[in-house]
Design a protein around this motif. Sequence first.
Motif, PDB file in Angstrom:
ATOM      1  N   ALA A 146       0.826  -1.215   0.000  1.00 19.97           N
ATOM      2  CA  ALA A 146       0.000   0.000   0.000  1.00 19.97           C
ATOM      3  C   ALA A 146       0.855   1.257   0.000  1.00 19.97           C
ATOM      4  O   ALA A 146       0.417   2.310  -0.478  1.00 19.97           O
ATOM      5  CB  ALA A 146      -0.927  -0.002   1.215  1.00 19.97           C
ATOM      6  N   GLY A 147       2.068   1.163   0.505  1.00 22.91           N
ATOM      7  CA  GLY A 147       2.919   2.345   0.618  1.00 22.91           C
ATOM      8  C   GLY A 147       3.932   2.424  -0.500  1.00 22.91           C
ATOM      9  O   GLY A 147       4.018   1.529  -1.354  1.00 22.91           O
ATOM     10  N   PRO A 148       4.726   3.486  -0.507  1.00 26.79           N
ATOM     11  CA  PRO A 148       5.785   3.617  -1.513  1.00 26.79           C
ATOM     12  C   PRO A 148       6.931   2.667  -1.205  1.00 26.79           C
ATOM     13  O   PRO A 148       7.014   2.134  -0.091  1.00 26.79           O
ATOM     14  CB  PRO A 148       6.217   5.083  -1.364  1.00 26.79           C
ATOM     15  N   PRO A 149       7.826   2.430  -2.166  1.00 35.88           N
ATOM     16  CA  PRO A 149       8.964   1.546  -1.892  1.00 35.88           C
ATOM     17  C   PRO A 149       9.862   2.137  -0.801  1.00 35.88           C
ATOM     18  O   PRO A 149       9.899   3.356  -0.607  1.00 35.88           O
ATOM     19  CB  PRO A 149       9.691   1.481  -3.234  1.00 35.88           C
ATOM     20  N   VAL A 150      10.563   1.249  -0.115  1.00 32.29           N
ATOM     21  CA  VAL A 150      11.379   1.694   1.019  1.00 32.29           C
ATOM     22  C   VAL A 150      12.532   2.575   0.539  1.00 32.29           C
ATOM     23  O   VAL A 150      12.813   3.620   1.121  1.00 32.29           O
ATOM     24  CB  VAL A 150      11.929   0.455   1.774  1.00 32.29           C
ATOM     25  N   ASP A 151      13.214   2.148  -0.517  1.00 31.96           N
ATOM     26  CA  ASP A 151      14.354   2.936  -0.990  1.00 31.96           C
ATOM     27  C   ASP A 151      14.022   3.624  -2.314  1.00 31.96           C
ATOM     28  O   ASP A 151      13.252   3.108  -3.127  1.00 31.96           O
ATOM     29  CB  ASP A 151      15.591   2.057  -1.151  1.00 31.96           C
ATOM     30  N   SER A 152      14.605   4.789  -2.496  1.00 31.86           N
ATOM     31  CA  SER A 152      14.398   5.546  -3.730  1.00 31.86           C
ATOM     32  C   SER A 152      15.714   5.631  -4.490  1.00 31.86           C
ATOM     33  O   SER A 152      16.622   6.360  -4.077  1.00 31.86           O
ATOM     34  CB  SER A 152      13.906   6.959  -3.403  1.00 31.86           C
TER      35      SER A 152
END
Lengths: 261, 221
Positions: A146-152
């Motif tokens: 549901a959330g964005p990925p942990v690393d960008s």
Amino acid sequence: MTTDPMAGGQGIPWQRIRRAGIVGIPPRSVIAALNQHGAEIHDLDEPLVMADLETATPFLPTVYCAILRTAVVNALHCQLDAIFIDTGAGKCDAARYTAQILRQRLAIPLFPTENTDRERLGNPISTSGLPLLEKLQRITAGVKMAGPPVDSPPFVAPTASFWGVPPRDFAILELFPATTHVHGWTRCMENKTPADHELEMVTDPTVPTVFFAQSFCAKTALARHLAKRHPHGLYLDLDAHTTASAKAKVQAFLELSGARP
Amino acid sequence: MKLGDFGTSYTKLLDLTAGDGTPKILPTKDLPPDLVVDWATGHNGKRCARHYINELIALARGGETLIAKPDFLLLDCGSRDIKFIRYADGRLKDMGWNAECGASMGFTIELLERYYNLDRTRMTVPLQTFSVTCGVLGMSDIFDAVIAGVPVAEAVASFVRGIAVNAHRFAGEPELIYLSGGLCDHPVFVGSFPCEVVPLGRSVLLSGLAATAARPDPQTS
């Protein structure tokens, strides 16, 4: 986060759903509920089983979107407790009809959803220097969270762009340089706003762009239209597999445009 | 340096360091198994070459070399497929490769002419155009026409004309086409296009190979 009424959870036996299939991108509220209840999520849009695509033919015509035919094959062969299929503006009419057909033919519950999520979570993967194949693998894997990925991953300046949906066969992606940015519906996927048509229409006129759509998908019209308007665009559609001529077209386009890997 | 355009039916070979610059044309089925060239293109080229580029790249590079205009459309009609590249303002603007639907038309023409023992140089452009979806499906129209009393040469010519009309449509219906491939020497085919046609012959892809090999950083695929 916007949730649709169905996805609020009324009437859905979350506790009993251990293995859930999803088609398209159900609202984040649905994914969050599945995550919260520890359900295993299977993205039915991707090839998950070895069964022949023709096993979908009793349900869908042979000349039909290969993604939805794949979803039907997966639905038939994966041992699932429920299926959530997005049928709103973030998916397509064909998914809505497929949902009706599966609902009448499968023994497990099928829940149509309408994803109207509007909160933009960003596009770090789409604009990163990861190989294009890995970009799309990460973005498509992201639908289970549901959330964005942990690393960008860090931004790189683009030399090319891939616009469109994740293809049924990812082999075509291997031809692009890592400096390829992702646009179109795939960018909407990463952003968790699949019905954001404004974002879907965003292109980069400064770099050569391949406008891709699945054969027999309504998005072929948009892909072709945008390719014609783009200063340096190539329209491409593929069905179930990447053909040699499609590979050659992309290779030639990137090579002759100076965007080669 | 040896170049090879390994087509489905015919292979065109050119040695840039020997001979008079005239390509040698051989049936692909008769090629020696140990043949190796420096640069190749074509369906059968990868296994016979040290460096390979696909046909669209070879076609584009050949067009850049031979046509040398900022705007042009170059159409290659081969045994197995048709492909085109279009340049505008000196840049690649569009391309197409029809290898599935509409395929095998050149090969079918050759089969029909051999079967019916026809001399293509003595055939004339017919009035009728068959609607040709692909080589195999188009043959039904020929057989039906022959049964109905149409002379064989005229029926085959109508088939050839249908292929030309299809190819013109596939290329986006341009007013001027530069034509590449073995069908350049087919009077009915060339004469059936509803636009001006400039035949460039069978060596366009070899020219593209030569241009690619001469680049400082040639890309292979």
